[in-house]
Scaffold this active site. Structure first.
Site, PDB file in Angstrom:
ATOM      1  CD  GLU A 121     -18.611 -62.220  22.748  1.00 24.54           C
ATOM      2  OE1 GLU A 121     -19.098 -61.024  22.969  1.00 24.54           O
ATOM      3  OE2 GLU A 121     -18.554 -63.133  23.266  1.00 24.54           O
ATOM      4  CB  SER A 171     -19.252 -49.872  23.597  1.00 20.90           C
ATOM      5  OG  SER A 171     -20.631 -50.090  23.379  1.00 20.90           O
ATOM      6  CB  CYS A 196     -17.714 -60.034  30.266  1.00 22.10           C
ATOM      7  SG  CYS A 196     -16.773 -58.497  30.613  1.00 22.10           S
ATOM      8  CG  HIS A 203     -23.185 -59.982  19.085  1.00 27.37           C
ATOM      9  ND1 HIS A 203     -21.789 -59.954  19.291  1.00 27.37           N
ATOM     10  CD2 HIS A 203     -23.501 -58.646  19.729  1.00 27.37           C
ATOM     11  CE1 HIS A 203     -21.589 -58.721  19.571  1.00 27.37           C
ATOM     12  NE2 HIS A 203     -22.294 -58.181  19.930  1.00 27.37           N
TER      13      HIS A 203
HETATM   14  S1  SF4 Z   1     -14.245 -56.442  28.962  1.00 24.11           S
HETATM   15 FE1  SF4 Z   1     -15.672 -55.102  27.690  1.00 24.11          FE
HETATM   16  S2  SF4 Z   1     -15.354 -55.689  25.434  1.00 24.11           S
HETATM   17 FE2  SF4 Z   1     -14.127 -57.474  26.979  1.00 24.11          FE
HETATM   18  S3  SF4 Z   1     -16.094 -58.708  26.940  1.00 24.11           S
HETATM   19 FE3  SF4 Z   1     -16.478 -57.536  28.947  1.00 24.11          FE
HETATM   20  S4  SF4 Z   1     -17.795 -55.736  27.765  1.00 24.11           S
HETATM   21 FE4  SF4 Z   1     -16.755 -57.041  26.027  1.00 24.11          FE
END
Ligand code: SF4
Length: 277
Positions: A116, A252, A180, A114
Site C-alpha cells: 500500500e 482481513s 482508516c 508494504h
Molecule cells: S477498509 Fe479495509 S481495506 Fe480499506 S483501508 Fe480500511 S482496513 Fe484497509
C-alpha cells in the site's frame, strides 16, 4: 472485528470476476490472509507478482492497491484491469498526488515494504517514506511537507510521528489524516476488551499490517497476547492459569476462522471444567 468493507468489496469483486472467466490474475495476494487466498485460488484466481509474467488478463488490483507503474504496464499490454483497490486506500493515493501537485514534498508515514505504501509513494513524485525519527532527520528542513499515513496505522503511531515532524523547523507542514476508520474502531474495541480479560488472541494473517497493529495495541495494555492465524496454531499453554480469554481479529480475517476459533476455545474450557469435577 473481522472483515472490513474494503476487504469484503475486494472479495466480492474477485468472486464475481472468477465466475465470469476461466482465469483471473491478481497482482499479489488479494488480501493478507492466506486461507482466503487459497479459497479464491480454487475458484481460479491466480496470484502473480509481475505484469511482465502475463500475456493475457484480466488482472485484478488487490484491496491495498499497487504502484502506478504496474497499472501503466498492464494498460500498455492492453490487459483488462479490474480495480479492487479499497476506497480508503484510493483516497490516500489521491491525497498524496494532490499534495505533490500543490508543491509539497510528500511524506508517507508507514512501512516502506508494504505494497500500500509503495502504491501511495509511486503516485507522488519525490515522495519519501518515514518509518522512524532517522528518516525525518534526513529531510532538508527548508521543505514544505505534505504528510499522509498508511491507512492501517494505529492513530497513536501516526500522531507520534507527526509530533516528531512538527518538533523540527520545517518551513511548512500540512497533515492529511488518511487513516482508516475501520482499523481505528477495531483497535479501540480490542483495547477496551483488554480491560476485562487476562489473555488475548488476535486472529489474522502474519503479513496483515492491521492485525499486527491490533496485537501490538493489546500487548501495550499489558495483557499476554497471541497473534495466531487460526485454531491450528493454538497451544494449551496459551491459556494455562488464565480465566477469561478475549478474541479479536484483523480486517482481513474471515468469519469462519473466528467462529471456529471461538467454538474450539469454548470446548477447551468445557473439557477443562469437566476434568476438574
Ligand atoms: S477498509 Fe479495509 S481495506 Fe480499506 S483501508 Fe480500511 S482496513 Fe484497509
Amino acid at each position: 472485528m473481522g472483515f472490513c468493507r474494503g476487504v469484503r468489496a475486494a472479495i466480492d469483486t474477485a468472486v464475481r470476476a472468477s465466475r465470469l472467466r476461466a482465469r483471473v490474475y491478481c497482482l499479489g495476494p488479494l488480501i493478507h490472509n492466506s486461507q482466503v487466498v487459497d479459497r479464491l485460488s480454487r475458484m481460479g484466481l491466480r496470484v502473480v507478482h509481475k505484469v511482465e509474467d502475463l500475456d493475457s488478463g484480466p488482472v485484478l488490483i488487490p484491496s491495498h492497491g499497487v504502484d502506478a507503474t504496474t497499472v501503466e504496464q498492464a494498460q500498455t499490454r492492453q490487459l483488462e484491469v479490474i480495480d479492487a483497490t479499497c476506497a480508503t486506500v484510493r483516497h490516500a493515493q489521491n491525497q498524496a498526488l494532490e499534495l505533490q501537485e500543490k508543491g509539497y514534498r510528500v511524506v508517507v508515514v508507514g512501512d516502506p515494504d508494504h505494497p500500500e505504501v509503495k502504491g501511495i509513494v509511486s503516485r507522488a513524485r519525490g515522495a519519501t517514506v518515514v518509518n522512524g525519527p532517522h528518516d525525518i532527520d534526513e529531510l532538508p528542513q527548508n521543505l514544505r511537507l505534505g504528510v499522509v499515513g498508511q491507512t492501517t496505522l494505529a492513530q497513536s503511531e501516526f500522531v507520534a510521528t507527526v509530533a516528531q515532524i512538527l518538533a523540527r523547523p520545517f518551513r511548512e507542514v500540512r497533515v492529511v489524516n488518511t487513516l482508516c476508520g475501520e482499523v481505528a474502531a477495531r483497535l479501540a474495541a480490542a483495547v477496551e476488551l483488554c480491560r476485562c480479560v487476562d489473555v488475548m488472541f488476535v486472529l489474522g494473517g502474519r503479513h496483515s499490517a492491521n492485525t499486527r497493529a491490533l496485537a501490538e495495541a493489546c500487548r501495550k495494555q499489558g495483557v499476554p497476547t497471541y497473534h495466531l492465524e487460526d485454531w491450528s496454531s493454538f497451544c494449551y499453554r496459551h491459556i494455562e492459569g488464565r480465566r477469561i480469554a478475549g478474541v479479536t481479529a484483523g480486517a482481513s480475517t474471515p468469519d469462519w476462522i473466528i467462529d471456529e476459533f471461538v467454538e474450539q476455545l469454548e470446548q477447551v474450557e468445557v473439557a477443562e471444567l469437566a476434568n476438574r469435577k
